[in-house]
Design an enzyme around this catalytic site. Structure first.
Site, mmCIF file in Angstrom:
data_model
loop_
_atom_site.group_PDB
_atom_site.id
_atom_site.type_symbol
_atom_site.label_atom_id
_atom_site.label_comp_id
_atom_site.label_asym_id
_atom_site.label_seq_id
_atom_site.Cartn_x
_atom_site.Cartn_y
_atom_site.Cartn_z
ATOM 1 C CG HIS A 1 2.578 6.295 0.198
ATOM 2 N ND1 HIS A 1 3.036 7.477 0.915
ATOM 3 C CD2 HIS A 1 2.814 5.089 0.899
ATOM 4 C CE1 HIS A 1 3.759 7.233 1.827
ATOM 5 N NE2 HIS A 1 3.922 5.835 2.148
ATOM 6 C CB CYS B 1 1.638 6.976 4.946
ATOM 7 S SG CYS B 1 2.841 5.335 5.544
ATOM 8 C CD GLU C 1 1.709 9.901 -1.466
ATOM 9 O OE1 GLU C 1 2.776 9.493 -0.792
ATOM 10 O OE2 GLU C 1 0.549 9.792 -1.354
#
EC number: 4.3.3.6
Length: 192
Positions: A172, A82, A174
């Site tokens: 994202h 991002c 994560e």
């Protein structure tokens, strides 16, 4: 193996958790001294999401921009998610200057709109397979240079790419339980 995570703002703790699940040690990098202290022991660097303008400003104020840019330019593996993607882009459509500017991509900030425009989907990613993708006001890659490999698209928009040892995503990884992209990055680090 140890991976550095730029910890100025954003989802750095979540990246550390992903690496921990893979059995990979990580270190949070918060200032120049911290980066210099750990650089020789690192196999790669993660640039997390957050607010790219704020992170870029902090990188300059903390004198971290040039040393990290030099490391990346010399082949040091980096994974930008991002805002991290925006930091690596050679050109940002809504700004006069780039940050690291090491990856031959043109990026459009906040292409997926406001927080309410955030969404989740699944799509194929080259070298990884079908993965979950969480977009939070994500950027898109509007064009790529000849040496950039497009890894994933969503609705005909480029959302993941790789150039040499630089890996970027608009989304994202994560924020999901899927470790595939972090594994992919670790593989880049192993051969770098």
């Amino acid at each position: 193996m140890k991976i550095g995570i730029l910890a100025l703002q954003g989802a750095f703790a979540e990246h550390a958790q992903m690496l921990e699940k893979l059995g990979i040690e990580s270190v949070e990098l918060r200032n120049l001294k911290n980066f210099q202290q750990h650089y020789s022991d690192l196999s790669g660097l993660i640039l997390p999401g957050g607010e790219s303008t704020a992170i870029g400003k902090l990188l300059r104020e903390l004198y971290m921009l040039e040393p990290i840019k030099q490391a990346i330019s010399s082949g040091f593996p980096v994974f930008g998610t991002c805002a991290g993607l925006i930091l690596l882009a050679k050109e940002i459509t809504s700004q006069k200057e780039s940050h690291f500017g090491t990856m031959d991509i043109v990026v459009e900030r906040n292409a997926y709109g406001r927080q309410l425009g955030s969404f989740y989907t699944e799509a194929d990613c080259k070298g990884v397979g079908k993965i979950p993708m969480t977009f939070i006001r994500g950027p898109i890659i509007s064009s790529v240079g000849k040496k950039v490999n497009i890894l994933a698209t969503v609705n005909n928009k480029i959302v993941a790419a790789q150039e040499k040892n630089m890996l970027v995503t608009s989304f994202h990884p994560e924020l999901t339980n899927n470790l595939s992209l972090h594994k992919y990055f670790i593989d880049i680090c192993k051969v770098a």
